[in-house]
Design a protein around this motif. Structure first.
Motif, PDB file in Angstrom:
ATOM      1  N   ILE A   1      41.312  39.048  41.685  1.00  0.00           N
ATOM      2  CA  ILE A   1      40.604  39.793  42.728  1.00  0.00           C
ATOM      3  C   ILE A   1      39.354  39.035  43.158  1.00  0.00           C
ATOM      4  O   ILE A   1      39.068  38.874  44.361  1.00  0.00           O
ATOM      5  CB  ILE A   1      40.262  41.211  42.235  1.00  0.00           C
ATOM      6  CG1 ILE A   1      41.545  42.033  42.094  1.00  0.00           C
ATOM      7  CG2 ILE A   1      39.280  41.893  43.191  1.00  0.00           C
ATOM      8  CD1 ILE A   1      41.359  43.355  41.379  1.00  0.00           C
ATOM      9  N   VAL A   2      38.575  38.532  42.204  1.00  0.00           N
ATOM     10  CA  VAL A   2      37.341  37.807  42.519  1.00  0.00           C
ATOM     11  C   VAL A   2      37.641  36.531  43.290  1.00  0.00           C
ATOM     12  O   VAL A   2      37.001  36.206  44.307  1.00  0.00           O
ATOM     13  CB  VAL A   2      36.546  37.504  41.237  1.00  0.00           C
ATOM     14  CG1 VAL A   2      35.429  36.517  41.514  1.00  0.00           C
ATOM     15  CG2 VAL A   2      35.998  38.782  40.631  1.00  0.00           C
TER      16      VAL A   2
ATOM     17  N   LYS B   1      38.739  37.279  46.864  1.00  0.00           N
ATOM     18  CA  LYS B   1      37.639  37.637  47.775  1.00  0.00           C
ATOM     19  C   LYS B   1      36.891  36.406  48.280  1.00  0.00           C
ATOM     20  O   LYS B   1      36.331  36.421  49.372  1.00  0.00           O
ATOM     21  CB  LYS B   1      36.655  38.573  47.070  1.00  0.00           C
ATOM     22  CG  LYS B   1      37.172  39.971  46.879  1.00  0.00           C
ATOM     23  CD  LYS B   1      36.144  40.839  46.175  1.00  0.00           C
ATOM     24  CE  LYS B   1      36.640  42.244  45.972  1.00  0.00           C
ATOM     25  NZ  LYS B   1      35.650  43.085  45.283  1.00  0.00           N
TER      26      LYS B   1
ATOM     27  N   ARG C   1      44.295  43.459  27.321  1.00  0.00           N
ATOM     28  CA  ARG C   1      42.997  42.980  27.797  1.00  0.00           C
ATOM     29  C   ARG C   1      43.152  41.668  28.579  1.00  0.00           C
ATOM     30  O   ARG C   1      42.481  41.450  29.584  1.00  0.00           O
ATOM     31  CB  ARG C   1      42.032  42.770  26.616  1.00  0.00           C
ATOM     32  CG  ARG C   1      41.559  44.037  25.981  1.00  0.00           C
ATOM     33  CD  ARG C   1      40.709  44.866  26.895  1.00  0.00           C
ATOM     34  NE  ARG C   1      39.547  44.125  27.342  1.00  0.00           N
ATOM     35  CZ  ARG C   1      38.905  44.345  28.481  1.00  0.00           C
ATOM     36  NH1 ARG C   1      39.298  45.284  29.286  1.00  0.00           N
ATOM     37  NH2 ARG C   1      37.869  43.623  28.806  1.00  0.00           N
TER      38      ARG C   1
ATOM     39  N   ILE D   1      44.365  42.549  32.042  1.00  0.00           N
ATOM     40  CA  ILE D   1      43.297  43.173  32.830  1.00  0.00           C
ATOM     41  C   ILE D   1      42.289  42.125  33.304  1.00  0.00           C
ATOM     42  O   ILE D   1      41.878  42.117  34.477  1.00  0.00           O
ATOM     43  CB  ILE D   1      42.602  44.276  32.006  1.00  0.00           C
ATOM     44  CG1 ILE D   1      43.556  45.445  31.792  1.00  0.00           C
ATOM     45  CG2 ILE D   1      41.314  44.742  32.693  1.00  0.00           C
ATOM     46  CD1 ILE D   1      43.069  46.473  30.805  1.00  0.00           C
ATOM     47  N   ILE D   2      41.895  41.230  32.416  1.00  0.00           N
ATOM     48  CA  ILE D   2      40.923  40.185  32.786  1.00  0.00           C
ATOM     49  C   ILE D   2      41.515  39.263  33.844  1.00  0.00           C
ATOM     50  O   ILE D   2      40.830  38.863  34.794  1.00  0.00           O
ATOM     51  CB  ILE D   2      40.471  39.405  31.536  1.00  0.00           C
ATOM     52  CG1 ILE D   2      39.608  40.321  30.665  1.00  0.00           C
ATOM     53  CG2 ILE D   2      39.707  38.145  31.924  1.00  0.00           C
ATOM     54  CD1 ILE D   2      39.306  39.768  29.297  1.00  0.00           C
ATOM     55  N   ASN D   3      42.792  38.917  33.725  1.00  0.00           N
ATOM     56  CA  ASN D   3      43.431  38.054  34.726  1.00  0.00           C
ATOM     57  C   ASN D   3      43.495  38.733  36.087  1.00  0.00           C
ATOM     58  O   ASN D   3      43.276  38.084  37.119  1.00  0.00           O
ATOM     59  CB  ASN D   3      44.828  37.646  34.269  1.00  0.00           C
ATOM     60  CG  ASN D   3      44.775  36.520  33.268  1.00  0.00           C
ATOM     61  OD1 ASN D   3      43.851  35.721  33.270  1.00  0.00           O
ATOM     62  ND2 ASN D   3      45.763  36.462  32.396  1.00  0.00           N
ATOM     63  N   ILE D   4      43.781  40.028  36.110  1.00  0.00           N
ATOM     64  CA  ILE D   4      43.809  40.758  37.379  1.00  0.00           C
ATOM     65  C   ILE D   4      42.426  40.751  38.022  1.00  0.00           C
ATOM     66  O   ILE D   4      42.285  40.524  39.233  1.00  0.00           O
ATOM     67  CB  ILE D   4      44.320  42.200  37.160  1.00  0.00           C
ATOM     68  CG1 ILE D   4      45.809  42.169  36.803  1.00  0.00           C
ATOM     69  CG2 ILE D   4      44.077  43.064  38.390  1.00  0.00           C
ATOM     70  CD1 ILE D   4      46.378  43.496  36.352  1.00  0.00           C
ATOM     71  N   LYS D   5      41.382  40.969  37.211  1.00  0.00           N
ATOM     72  CA  LYS D   5      40.014  40.929  37.747  1.00  0.00           C
ATOM     73  C   LYS D   5      39.681  39.554  38.302  1.00  0.00           C
ATOM     74  O   LYS D   5      39.031  39.432  39.345  1.00  0.00           O
ATOM     75  CB  LYS D   5      39.013  41.310  36.654  1.00  0.00           C
ATOM     76  CG  LYS D   5      39.043  42.772  36.292  1.00  0.00           C
ATOM     77  CD  LYS D   5      38.016  43.070  35.211  1.00  0.00           C
ATOM     78  CE  LYS D   5      38.000  44.529  34.843  1.00  0.00           C
ATOM     79  NZ  LYS D   5      36.993  44.830  33.805  1.00  0.00           N
ATOM     80  N   MET D   6      40.112  38.507  37.615  1.00  0.00           N
ATOM     81  CA  MET D   6      39.849  37.145  38.097  1.00  0.00           C
ATOM     82  C   MET D   6      40.573  36.883  39.407  1.00  0.00           C
ATOM     83  O   MET D   6      40.011  36.254  40.316  1.00  0.00           O
ATOM     84  CB  MET D   6      40.275  36.110  37.045  1.00  0.00           C
ATOM     85  CG  MET D   6      39.348  36.060  35.856  1.00  0.00           C
ATOM     86  SD  MET D   6      39.919  34.996  34.542  1.00  0.00           S
ATOM     87  CE  MET D   6      40.164  33.455  35.376  1.00  0.00           C
TER      88      MET D   6
END
Length: 58
Positions: free
Chosen positions: A52-53, A56, A42, A45-50
């Protein structure tokens, strides 16, 4: 075993000073919260989402 869980839930809903409507986590939820391997997955996964955000926005 189911009787113990039932009693545990009833204690949670008694009308006294400690009345609360919070849910008591089940066996699976407790296992996932205490599993170090799942917590690491988890975290990744959270670090990858961060990433990406933040990527952007720049």
């Amino acid at each position: 075993m189911s009787e113990i869980k039932h009693v545990e839930e009833e204690v949670n809903f008694q009308k006294n000073d400690k009345f609360t409507l919070t849910m008591i986590p089940g066996k699976f939820a407790k296992a996932m919260r205490t599993c170090v391997i799942w917590q690491f997955i988890r975290f990744i996964i959270i670090n990858i989402k961060m990433i990406i955000v933040v990527g952007k926005s720049h």
